[in-house]
Scaffold this active site. Structure first.
Site, PDB file in Angstrom:
ATOM      1  N   ARG A 110       0.846  -1.190   0.000  1.00  0.00           N
ATOM      2  CA  ARG A 110       0.000   0.000   0.000  1.00  0.00           C
ATOM      3  C   ARG A 110       0.885   1.243   0.000  1.00  0.00           C
ATOM      4  NH1 ARG A 110      -2.322   0.073   6.279  1.00  0.00           N
ATOM      5  NH2 ARG A 110      -0.270   0.094   7.234  1.00  0.00           N
ATOM      6  N   ASN A 148      -4.100   8.384   4.859  1.00  0.00           N
ATOM      7  CA  ASN A 148      -3.865   7.537   6.029  1.00  0.00           C
ATOM      8  C   ASN A 148      -2.383   7.537   6.370  1.00  0.00           C
ATOM      9  OD1 ASN A 148      -5.025   5.535   7.966  1.00  0.00           O
ATOM     10  ND2 ASN A 148      -3.430   4.238   7.081  1.00  0.00           N
ATOM     11  N   GLU A 149      -2.070   7.891   7.584  1.00  0.00           N
ATOM     12  CA  GLU A 149      -0.685   7.841   8.078  1.00  0.00           C
ATOM     13  C   GLU A 149       0.312   8.288   7.006  1.00  0.00           C
ATOM     14  OE1 GLU A 149       0.124   4.035   9.909  1.00  0.00           O
ATOM     15  OE2 GLU A 149      -0.849   4.664  11.759  1.00  0.00           O
ATOM     16  N   CYS A 157      10.723  10.262  -1.484  1.00  0.00           N
ATOM     17  CA  CYS A 157      10.833   9.615  -2.781  1.00  0.00           C
ATOM     18  C   CYS A 157      11.946  10.320  -3.558  1.00  0.00           C
ATOM     19  CB  CYS A 157       9.500   9.716  -3.512  1.00  0.00           C
ATOM     20  SG  CYS A 157       9.617   9.173  -5.224  1.00  0.00           S
ATOM     21  N   CYS A 159      12.576   9.835  -7.022  1.00  0.00           N
ATOM     22  CA  CYS A 159      12.401   9.634  -8.468  1.00  0.00           C
ATOM     23  C   CYS A 159      12.580  10.951  -9.228  1.00  0.00           C
ATOM     24  CB  CYS A 159      11.033   9.018  -8.746  1.00  0.00           C
ATOM     25  SG  CYS A 159       9.677  10.197  -8.574  1.00  0.00           S
ATOM     26  N   GLU A 305      -6.295   5.318  16.224  1.00  0.00           N
ATOM     27  CA  GLU A 305      -5.992   3.888  16.130  1.00  0.00           C
ATOM     28  C   GLU A 305      -5.152   3.475  17.326  1.00  0.00           C
ATOM     29  OE1 GLU A 305      -4.115   2.470  12.575  1.00  0.00           O
ATOM     30  OE2 GLU A 305      -5.223   3.852  11.309  1.00  0.00           O
ATOM     31  N   TRP A 313       3.094  -6.471  13.389  1.00  0.00           N
ATOM     32  CA  TRP A 313       4.219  -5.910  12.643  1.00  0.00           C
ATOM     33  C   TRP A 313       5.491  -5.718  13.458  1.00  0.00           C
ATOM     34  CZ3 TRP A 313       4.672  -1.399  15.308  1.00  0.00           C
ATOM     35  CH2 TRP A 313       3.501  -0.800  15.780  1.00  0.00           C
TER      36      TRP A 313
HETATM   37  C1  GLA Z   1      -1.592   1.588  10.908  1.00  0.00           C
HETATM   38  C2  GLA Z   1      -2.524   1.746   9.731  1.00  0.00           C
HETATM   39  C3  GLA Z   1      -3.629   0.745   9.715  1.00  0.00           C
HETATM   40  C4  GLA Z   1      -3.126  -0.624  10.101  1.00  0.00           C
HETATM   41  C5  GLA Z   1      -2.480  -0.541  11.452  1.00  0.00           C
HETATM   42  C6  GLA Z   1      -2.008  -1.869  11.974  1.00  0.00           C
HETATM   43  O1  GLA Z   1      -1.971   2.287  12.004  1.00  0.00           O
HETATM   44  O2  GLA Z   1      -3.077   3.038   9.666  1.00  0.00           O
HETATM   45  O3  GLA Z   1      -4.171   0.714   8.420  1.00  0.00           O
HETATM   46  O4  GLA Z   1      -2.225  -1.067   9.153  1.00  0.00           O
HETATM   47  O5  GLA Z   1      -1.359   0.292  11.337  1.00  0.00           O
HETATM   48  O6  GLA Z   1      -1.391  -1.724  13.223  1.00  0.00           O
END
Ligand code: GLA
Length: 673
Positions: A110, A148-149, A157, A159, A305, A313
């Site tokens: 992603r 997102n994040e 990057c 390039c 989150e 991870w």
């Molecule tokens: C991040 C992402 C989420 C998910 C979580 C998993 O916070 O924003 O999409 O991948 O990690 O811990």
């Protein structure tokens, strides 16, 4: 967030696209039972809502939104641009990012896009127009979640598209190539540029790339990410001017200058994954939560989150032990959060995150995780008046992303300096003392604070240095640690003896840096044997330096090594205040002792006197309510004496007012005056 429905929002990321539609009704039913009030939806839905270029299929997502609305749930609605669909990179492989050594990052995970790519931004904003237009009036829409994040996987990057954008950015920053040459000190190593066209990103070079160029690349890359965010935000503000906008930042996240991003958001939000294998995880959380709260002037923020239990991870991913998730969630509320959210609602069956815990685990509702989550949902729902309340602090810790980027470049006296660790060590000395602390950039107004702590502010502009001097002159207590005030905004040394812009204020000169090898400590001895640094065995490590006093007095001296007898800690009366300086990294107890001495001089006390070891206390209040949060991070029962009879809002003491509470390990109390 809307004050009319005052509550601490509770919920998590929701990915109904991973499940057959028959499951969705069960989702909302179980969400209601678990006390969920809001879900984040659509974060990775791009490939499903636009399966082919320009061919939008929102029918299924309409049903998701309607289903949530019917259940009375609010939606933190994503702009859906976080992960480009396969057709986009097939059509435009030039949006794929490249590493510093020219390797392409391929699709299959992603966030595989170059932040500078105009093509990515064009497709992304086209999608945002669709999403915003379609759901602008939807009754479930509460807040926009952009991207997102940012910078999670692609921090920078290298390039050709990025290179061209970097040249444009430099042109705007410097105007002429002559100014660039000056700023980057290119007279060194035959690096003089004759035109902007010759400039490249700091790609893999035979040896150290130009440090000013590297520093500017951090700035540029942060800006490129922010431009992606702003391009989407522009659409949202035009289509839905009344709906707040946020993006979920990551903790200690070097690529993204949280203070700068804070200016463009309506509410701050953070993703924080406590590590159950790390006994200090609550300290890291405490620092980041303080930063989130401070970044928009004390405004409540959203914990968007966290994991209900294990993540997938880290090298090893054990669960959170019973009670830990509750404690750490309340910690976020205690430090200003108005939402407690998780990744994610229903545990995935397939994909890379199937072993990441979820509010509804593979094992269903009859699981410890689900029980703990549901209990917390109910508990948070029982104290809605906390939402919107604020806290105040007499102490501030200053940090700056520009300085962080510069501090950790190569080719300095030591590559072992780590801004996040250094900041946390200073923050910890206040946290352990029970002192409330804001975390701010150096450009902030400081006059409201009694104590200002400056850990390793290597890069410091003249204006900010003057501001520090004025603060002390006006009566403030300032604590500065080593290797601060060394370079200007272009990573050029401030001439006139280190640290030139702070010399007069600190009353000293640093003649030489003596960084210490890993594992090496030097004895440090307080000048006052009865003082906080007088204890035998006091040591510093990581760094030492040859300080010459020019008006300051030594508080402690080195007692070994080449610098034996020279000042390790100093104090300088300046105007109506005092500037303190630390020329080494003091070990934890000594750091705490020194911080206590400084804060006592500043008249800064703990939130609650006599707090047992391991217990955190914070206050949130408004005109009607004053809440005292008590959190036991320690391993033993803790008895907390209250300053006056108070009402327990969570449980065990019923409705009577009490004057003391006993907190078991991981225990939480929310007391009201
Ligand atoms: C991040 C992402 C989420 C998910 C979580 C998993 O916070 O924003 O999409 O991948 O990690 O811990």
């Amino acid at each position: 967030m809307k004050r009319s429905d005052r509550r601490i929002h509770f919920g998590g990321d929701y990915y109904p696209e991973q499940w057959p539609e028959e499951v969705w009704a069960e989702d909302t039913r179980l969400m209601k039972e678990a006390g969920v009030t809001m879900v984040t939806a659509g974060v990775f839905a791009w490939a499903q809502v636009e399966p082919r270029p320009g061919d939008f299929d929102f029918g299924w997502f309409d049903r998701v939104m309607d289903n949530l609305a019917q259940a009375g749930l609010r939606v933190c609605l994503a702009t859906m641009t976080a992960s480009p669909p396969p057709w986009l990179t097939r059509l435009h492989p030039e949006i794929l990012p490249e590493t510093e050594d020219g390797r392409r990052k391929w699709p299959g995970g992603r966030q595989h896009y170059c932040p500078s790519s105009p093509v990515y931004r064009e497709y992304a904003t086209r999608l945002v127009e669709q999403v915003a237009g379609r759901y602008a009036q939807h009754p479930a829409l509460e807040v926009w979640h952009v991207g997102n994040e940012y910078g999670c996987h692609i921090r920078q990057c290298f390039c050709d598209v990025s290179a061209a954008d970097f040249r444009r950015w430099l042109g705007e920053r410097y105007g002429t190539v002559g100014a660039l040459n000056e700023a980057w000190s290119t007279a060194f190593w035959s690096q003089r540029y004759d035109s902007f066209d010759e400039v490249l990103p700091p790609r893999l070079a035979p040896t150290f790339a130009n440090p000013s160029q590297q520093l500017d690349y951090w700035r540029f890359s942060d800006d490129a990410l922010r431009q992606c965010f702003l391009a989407e935000t522009e659409v949202l503000r035009r289509v839905t001017p009344d709906v707040p906008v946020t993006t979920n930042l990551m903790p200690h996240h070097k690529p993204v200058d949280a203070f700068e991003w804070a200016r463009h958001q309506d509410v701050m939000s953070l993703d924080f994954y406590q590590d159950p294998h790390d006994p200090d995880t609550h300290l890291s959380a405490a620092y980041n939560f303080d930063l989130m709260r401070s970044a928009r002037g004390g405004q409540p923020w959203l914990l968007l989150e966290q994991a209900p239990s294990a993540v997938n991870w880290r090298p090893r991913n054990g669960p959170k032990p019973p009670g830990a998730m509750r404690l750490w969630s309340w910690q976020a509320v205690a430090q200003g959060a108005d939402a407690i959210m998780y990744f994610q609602w229903r545990q995935s069956r397939g994909g890379a995150e199937k072993f990441h815990s979820a509010m509804l685990p593979h094992g269903g509702t009859g699981t410890r995780i689900h029980r703990e989550v549901s209990d917390l949902g109910r508990e948070l729902g029982s104290v809605p008046e906390i939402a919107g309340t604020r806290s105040r602090a007499d102490a501030a810790l200053l940090t700056d992303w520009n300085s962080w980027w510069a501090l950790e470049l190569d080719s300095r006296p030591s590559t072992a300096l780590d801004q996040a660790l250094i900041n946390r060590a200073h923050h910890r000395a206040l946290f352990d003392a029970g002192v409330a602390c804001d975390v701010l950039p150096p450009s902030s107004e400081l006059s409201g604070y009694k104590l200002v702590v400056v850990p390793n502010l290597y890069l410091l502009g003249e204006d900010d240095a003057r501001r520090l001097a004025q603060y002390v002159e006006g009566g403030g207590q300032l604590l500065v640690s080593f290797f601060s005030g060394i370079v200007d905004g272009c990573d050029r040394v401030h001439l006139g003896g280190y640290p030139a812009p702070l010399r007069e204020l600190l009353g000293l000169r640093v003649e030489e840096f003596w960084p210490l090898d890993e594992g090496v400590s030097v004895p440090v001895e307080g000048v006052d044997p009865g003082g906080p640094l007088g204890a035998p065995g006091t040591e510093g490590d990581l760094w030492s330096e040859a300080v010459e006093l020019e008006g300051a007095e030594a508080v402690a001296v080195f007692r070994g090594g080449e610098l034996a007898g020279r000042p390790a800690v100093t104090r300088h009366a300046y105007g109506a205040g005092t500037a303190w300086y630390i020329g080494t990294r003091l070990h934890r107890a000594a750091m705490r002792g020194l911080m206590d001495q400084v804060r006592q001089a500043a008249g800064v006390g703990p939130v609650l006197a006599g707090l047992p070891e391991g217990v955190q206390a914070t206050v949130r209040e408004d005109d009607e309510h004053r809440f005292l949060f008590l959190l036991n991070h320690g391993d033993e029962d803790a008895v907390v004496e209250l300053p006056e009879p108070m009402r327990d809002r969570l449980g065990p003491y019923g409705t009577d007012r009490v004057t003391a509470v006993t907190l078991p390990p991981r225990g939480v109390a929310v007391m009201e005056h």
